[in-house]
Design an enzyme around this catalytic site. Structure first.
Site, mmCIF file in Angstrom:
data_model
loop_
_atom_site.group_PDB
_atom_site.id
_atom_site.type_symbol
_atom_site.label_atom_id
_atom_site.label_comp_id
_atom_site.label_asym_id
_atom_site.label_seq_id
_atom_site.Cartn_x
_atom_site.Cartn_y
_atom_site.Cartn_z
ATOM 1 C CG LEU A 152 52.911 33.066 58.119
ATOM 2 C CD1 LEU A 152 54.308 32.411 58.514
ATOM 3 C CD2 LEU A 152 53.196 34.003 59.704
ATOM 4 C CG HIS A 189 49.522 46.337 61.432
ATOM 5 N ND1 HIS A 189 49.889 45.383 62.301
ATOM 6 C CD2 HIS A 189 48.429 46.660 60.980
ATOM 7 C CE1 HIS A 189 48.391 45.746 63.480
ATOM 8 N NE2 HIS A 189 47.829 46.468 62.868
#
Length: 339
Positions: free
Chosen positions: A128, A232
């Site tokens: 994505l 992240h």
């Protein structure tokens, strides 16, 4: 501006390549390589064309987010029906070994990382990416949740469990503290080199060279330890979204960057469980419940934001703009999930 999700086509290679260059590394499912992206789209095209007999196969479906007005591709996502069939699907599993010494009257608990293929056979949602200029208006949610509508509409093609890998910590140089502290010591390759090689050639080199014995976490550097199971910064919202859908972190981490792998029972994913299909009764609805709407099978799949209203026992009314975007007419099947 209005957007829709649709099946990716070969003519989408260039915008996909341009988006791949913006990922910043650690994004294996979207490599900045035209040949690799072309192979991925060709595989996806074969998957869309494949009829199913109820047998799980190693299929890949690539979807793109398209601006309906300009026809520009501004995002993408992917769905894998069954991982670990072409190449082994490796993960590190974080476990704890408890040992006790009577002489010292001391109990020691040691965390270990073990190389496993426990998740082979799961379906996967991944790849994505939304163009940085479009990260507003809920387009990330449209990308993410439309995948679950696709799964609900083609349920027999997907496994009983589903996973999502989140990118781990990447430093300002584009390196990975986890890779440097663990696998990088055995391969003589930087994280970027290994990540690119994996995206283009697969991960058989991991099976060939990765140490098979558990790695004691206490022996790693502090930067490597603190990266284990941490997404992240750009993936924290995605992790919260996955948790809302019913995914959970169970100690599995990516072997390259240490990012968390989220797992759920496919039928327990909220957007799969809540998805409903109904025949379209009318498409002139002015106001209704906000929803993600989808129609069409396989390569004809389309999804968008819209409004819906239940009609009778098993009918549906939607707004005219959505009907136009989905290219549906009265009597056709439309799937939906509340926004």
């Amino acid at each position: 501006m209005t957007f829709r999700l649709r099946a990716a086509r070969l003519e989408d290679i260039e915008p996909l390549y341009e988006m791949a260059k913006l990922t910043g590394g650690g994004f294996t499912n979207l490599p900045a390589d035209r040949d690799a992206l072309t192979a991925k789209i060709e595989r996806s095209t074969r998957s869309y064309a494949q009829e199913t007999d109820g047998t799980l196969r190693d299929e890949l479906f690539v979807l793109v987010l398209e601006n309906v007005e300009t026809r520009q591709v501004r995002g993408t996502c992917q769905i894998f029906t069954q991982v670990g069939q072409q190449w082994p699907f490796y993960s590190y599993r974080l476990t704890t070994l408890t040992q006790h010494s009577q002489e010292l009257d001391r109990t020691v608990r040691a965390e270990m990382l073990s190389l496993v293929t426990d998740l082979e056979g799961c379906s996967e949602v991944g790849g994505l990416f939304l163009h940085p200029n479009e990260r507003a208006g809920g387009l990330g949610m449209l990308l993410a949740r439309s995948r679950y509508l696709f799964i609900a509409m083609h349920r027999k093609r997907f496994a009983e469990r589903i996973l999502a890998e989140l990118r781990g910590i990447i430093d300002e140089r584009g390196g990975s503290p986890f890779w440097d502290g663990v696998a990088g010591r055995f391969f003589g390759m930087s994280f970027q080199e290994a990540d690119y090689f994996n995206a283009i050639n697969g991960n058989q080199f991991i099976a060939d060279l990765m140490p098979k014995h558990p790695v004691y976490v206490a022996m790693l550097s502090e930067t490597a330890r603190t990266a284990i199971g941490v997404p992240h910064p750009s993936g924290r919202a995605a992790m919260r979204m996955l948790e809302k859908e019913g995914f959970s972190y169970d100690g599995y981490v990516d072997i390259f960057d240490g990012g968390p792998t989220m797992i759920a029972r496919t039928d327990n994913v909220e957007s799969v469980k809540a998805a409903t299909g109904a025949g379209l009764e009318r498409c002139n609805l002015e106001k209704g419940e906000k929803a993600i709407l989808a129609a069409g099978e396989l390569e004809n799949f389309r999804a968008c934001y819209g409004a819906k209203e239940t009609e009778g026992d098993d009918g549906l009314a939607i707004d005219p703009q959505s009907a136009d975007i989905l290219d549906v007419k009265s009597g056709e099947m439309v799937w939906s999930v509340g926004r």
